[in-house]
Design an enzyme around this catalytic site. Structure first.
Site, mmCIF file in Angstrom:
data_model
loop_
_atom_site.group_PDB
_atom_site.id
_atom_site.type_symbol
_atom_site.label_atom_id
_atom_site.label_comp_id
_atom_site.label_asym_id
_atom_site.label_seq_id
_atom_site.Cartn_x
_atom_site.Cartn_y
_atom_site.Cartn_z
ATOM 1 C CG LEU A 45 -14.622 55.790 -1.072
ATOM 2 C CD1 LEU A 45 -16.070 55.595 -1.513
ATOM 3 C CD2 LEU A 45 -14.581 56.548 0.246
ATOM 4 N N GLY A 46 -10.937 52.660 -1.154
ATOM 5 C CA GLY A 46 -10.459 51.281 -1.116
ATOM 6 C C GLY A 46 -9.568 50.997 0.079
ATOM 7 N NE ARG A 95 -16.397 51.577 -3.329
ATOM 8 C CZ ARG A 95 -16.042 51.248 -2.094
ATOM 9 N NH1 ARG A 95 -16.914 51.220 -1.124
ATOM 10 N NH2 ARG A 95 -14.783 50.944 -1.821
ATOM 11 C CE1 TYR A 127 -4.463 44.160 -9.556
ATOM 12 C CE2 TYR A 127 -3.014 42.392 -8.811
ATOM 13 C CZ TYR A 127 -3.496 43.684 -8.683
ATOM 14 O OH TYR A 127 -3.001 44.499 -7.694
ATOM 15 C CE LYS A 184 -2.250 46.773 -10.446
ATOM 16 N NZ LYS A 184 -2.486 48.207 -10.195
ATOM 17 C CB ILE A 186 -1.587 45.939 1.499
ATOM 18 C CG1 ILE A 186 -0.634 46.308 0.349
ATOM 19 C CG2 ILE A 186 -1.593 47.014 2.587
ATOM 20 C CD1 ILE A 186 0.837 46.428 0.715
HETATM 21 P P1 NAD Z 1 -9.463 48.221 -3.468
HETATM 22 O O1 NAD Z 1 -10.164 47.243 -4.333
HETATM 23 O O2 NAD Z 1 -9.582 48.080 -1.999
HETATM 24 O O3 NAD Z 1 -9.914 49.704 -3.848
HETATM 25 C C1 NAD Z 1 -10.063 50.133 -5.158
HETATM 26 C C2 NAD Z 1 -11.020 51.308 -5.172
HETATM 27 O O4 NAD Z 1 -11.179 51.699 -6.546
HETATM 28 C C3 NAD Z 1 -12.407 50.967 -4.620
HETATM 29 O O5 NAD Z 1 -12.778 51.889 -3.612
HETATM 30 C C4 NAD Z 1 -13.321 51.061 -5.828
HETATM 31 O O6 NAD Z 1 -14.618 51.577 -5.525
HETATM 32 C C5 NAD Z 1 -12.542 52.029 -6.717
HETATM 33 N N1 NAD Z 1 -12.890 51.892 -8.131
HETATM 34 C C6 NAD Z 1 -13.152 50.753 -8.819
HETATM 35 N N2 NAD Z 1 -13.493 51.041 -10.078
HETATM 36 C C7 NAD Z 1 -13.408 52.381 -10.211
HETATM 37 C C8 NAD Z 1 -13.643 53.275 -11.275
HETATM 38 N N3 NAD Z 1 -14.053 52.833 -12.482
HETATM 39 N N4 NAD Z 1 -13.459 54.601 -11.057
HETATM 40 C C9 NAD Z 1 -13.070 55.058 -9.848
HETATM 41 N N5 NAD Z 1 -12.850 54.255 -8.800
HETATM 42 C C10 NAD Z 1 -13.020 52.929 -8.974
HETATM 43 O O7 NAD Z 1 -7.933 48.228 -3.928
HETATM 44 P P2 NAD Z 1 -6.646 48.581 -3.055
HETATM 45 O O8 NAD Z 1 -6.238 47.335 -2.356
HETATM 46 O O9 NAD Z 1 -6.861 49.795 -2.256
HETATM 47 O O10 NAD Z 1 -5.576 48.796 -4.230
HETATM 48 C C11 NAD Z 1 -5.120 50.071 -4.621
HETATM 49 C C12 NAD Z 1 -4.028 49.877 -5.643
HETATM 50 O O11 NAD Z 1 -2.953 49.116 -5.062
HETATM 51 C C13 NAD Z 1 -4.461 49.078 -6.893
HETATM 52 O O12 NAD Z 1 -3.776 49.574 -8.012
HETATM 53 C C14 NAD Z 1 -3.977 47.677 -6.595
HETATM 54 O O13 NAD Z 1 -3.740 46.941 -7.767
HETATM 55 C C15 NAD Z 1 -2.685 47.970 -5.853
HETATM 56 N N6 NAD Z 1 -2.268 46.852 -5.007
HETATM 57 C C16 NAD Z 1 -2.952 46.522 -3.888
HETATM 58 C C17 NAD Z 1 -2.509 45.467 -3.099
HETATM 59 C C18 NAD Z 1 -3.218 45.057 -1.855
HETATM 60 O O14 NAD Z 1 -2.843 44.053 -1.223
HETATM 61 N N7 NAD Z 1 -4.250 45.800 -1.399
HETATM 62 C C19 NAD Z 1 -1.365 44.740 -3.479
HETATM 63 C C20 NAD Z 1 -0.722 45.073 -4.660
HETATM 64 C C21 NAD Z 1 -1.166 46.156 -5.410
HETATM 65 N N1 SER Z 2 -3.158 41.888 -2.943
HETATM 66 C C1 SER Z 2 -3.249 41.870 -4.371
HETATM 67 C C2 SER Z 2 -4.141 40.775 -4.821
HETATM 68 O O1 SER Z 2 -4.189 39.787 -4.132
HETATM 69 C C3 SER Z 2 -1.890 41.706 -4.990
HETATM 70 O O2 SER Z 2 -1.735 42.648 -5.972
HETATM 71 O O3 SER Z 2 -4.729 40.883 -5.850
#
Ligand code: NAD
Ligand code: SER
Length: 319
Positions: free
Chosen positions: A10-11, A36, A142, A146, A172
């Site tokens: 859902l993220g 959730r 964080y 990673k 992203i």
């Molecule tokens: P997000 O925070 O939008 O989504 C994370 C999801 O994980 C949420 O829907 C949350 O409800 C769920 N979650 C949290 N705790 C949980 C648990 N205990 N069990 C199951 N689900 C749980 O994150 P995102 O931006 O979609 O990131 C996804 C991945 O990409 C992560 O590993 C993040 O570190 C990585 N990432 C994201 C970005 C970015 O800019 N979005 C950049 C670098 C890396």
């Molecule tokens: N977009 C992410 C953050 O800001 C980078 O991993 O945490």
């Protein structure tokens, strides 16, 4: 046909990656999970289960019943939320990842794809064109999770022959789901506030340059790496990927080309120190060489697309 399980579906990324995977592999073959309940109509056409990655019993049941062979593990706590509660960040990010790797190893799962981040670097790394191989000394919890995540995934490749793959995403940018507590969130929020009020108060300073990527390229990169021939990969869990870099002032200037009355002000908060510890640009030549990575979007085409999509959503009362 693959049978896929997605955690954190859902993220920000999961909500769009799950839809893309279902388009490619079939709706019933991609099982979405999150801690959730599902609040997304876009995910209503396929299976969804509530499952906490820190309590892997439910996930084990799904993996066995559905004969899952591939896991996209996205559940995590991001940088800003992680600095507010570092122990919670460690427990979810490392505890969850270890549960997924063990679940995969002991239940016949063939491939685990899990994102890393540019947060693996700290202030001592080269700031421009940060190389694939450079010191990993992050100053956020964080980032620590990673780095450990990359190392433990590569350990499972080497020790158990489990196929683990991962990318170091930059920030992203997307229009489907708001980000979940990161430092690059400003680069999404700015578009929502632009279409709603033509103004934005930025929590980073004007000159804070960071690497960024538009969601269609993020989805393309993730699926391309997942589908690459294992034998062609020299790296596994730590691929640098990049698209473009900008600072808040430069992004505001591009938004002004499409919305001349847009105004921005700067009120940096605790996230400034996190941004200052990260690179300004990234060398992604290993990803380009090993699985032909190449982004399609630049800052202009991303901005045009974001404003068009969010303007329509705002007019429809959806945001
Ligand atoms: P997000 O925070 O939008 O989504 C994370 C999801 O994980 C949420 O829907 C949350 O409800 C769920 N979650 C949290 N705790 C949980 C648990 N205990 N069990 C199951 N689900 C749980 O994150 P995102 O931006 O979609 O990131 C996804 C991945 O990409 C992560 O590993 C993040 O570190 C990585 N990432 C994201 C970005 C970015 O800019 N979005 C950049 C670098 C890396
Ligand atoms: N977009 C992410 C953050 O800001 C980078 O991993 O945490």
């Amino acid at each position: 046909m693959k049978k896929i399980l997605v955690t954190g579906a859902l993220g920000q990324i999961g909500s769009e990656l799950t839809v893309a995977l279902r388009q490619k592999y079939g709706e019933s073959n991609v099982i979405a999970t999150d801690v959730r309940p599902n609040n997304k109509a876009t995910l209503a056409n396929g299976p969804f289960h509530i499952a906490d990655v820190c309590n892997p019993g439910t996930l084990a049941e799904i993996v066995n019943k559905e004969k899952v062979d591939t896991i996209f593990h996205l559940a995590a706590i991001l940088s800003a939320r992680g600095e507010k509660d570092p122990q919670f960040c460690w427990n979810i990010n490392m505890g969850g990842l270890m549960n997924i790797l063990e679940l995969a190893r002991t239940n016949g799962v063939k491939e685990v794809v899990t994102p890393s981040s540019m947060a693996v670097w700290g202030p001592n790394a080269p700031q421009f064109n940060t190389p694939q191989e450079s010191a990993l000394k992050p100053t956020t919890m964080y980032g620590v999770t990673k780095v450990c995540g990359e190392r433990v995934c590569d350990y499972y490749v080497q020790k158990y022959g489990l196929d683990c793959r991962g990318l170091r995403y930059p920030g992203i940018i997307s229009s489907e789901t708001l980000p979940g507590g990161g430092t690059t969130d400003y680069a999404v929020e700015i578009f929502y506030d632009a279409v709603k009020t033509h103004r934005y108060s930025c929590f980073l300073s004007a000159e804070s340059t960071l690497p960024m990527m538009y969601m269609p390229d993020c989805i393309h990169a993730t699926i391309s790496l997942a589908e690459a021939e294992f034998k062609n990969l020299k790296h596994h869990s730590d691929f640098n990927v990049a698209a473009f870099s900008f600072n808040p002032k430069e992004l505001a200037e591009v938004i002004k080309k499409f919305m001349p009355d847009f105004q921005i002000e700067y009120n940096p908060d605790f996230r400034q120190a996190i941004a200052d510890s990260w690179p300004k640009s990234i060398d992604d030549s290993a990803a380009r060489e090993e699985w032909n990575w190449k982004p399609k979007y630049d800052i202009e085409t991303m901005t045009k697309d974001m404003l068009e999509i969010l303007t329509k959503k705002h007019a429809a009362g959806l945001i």
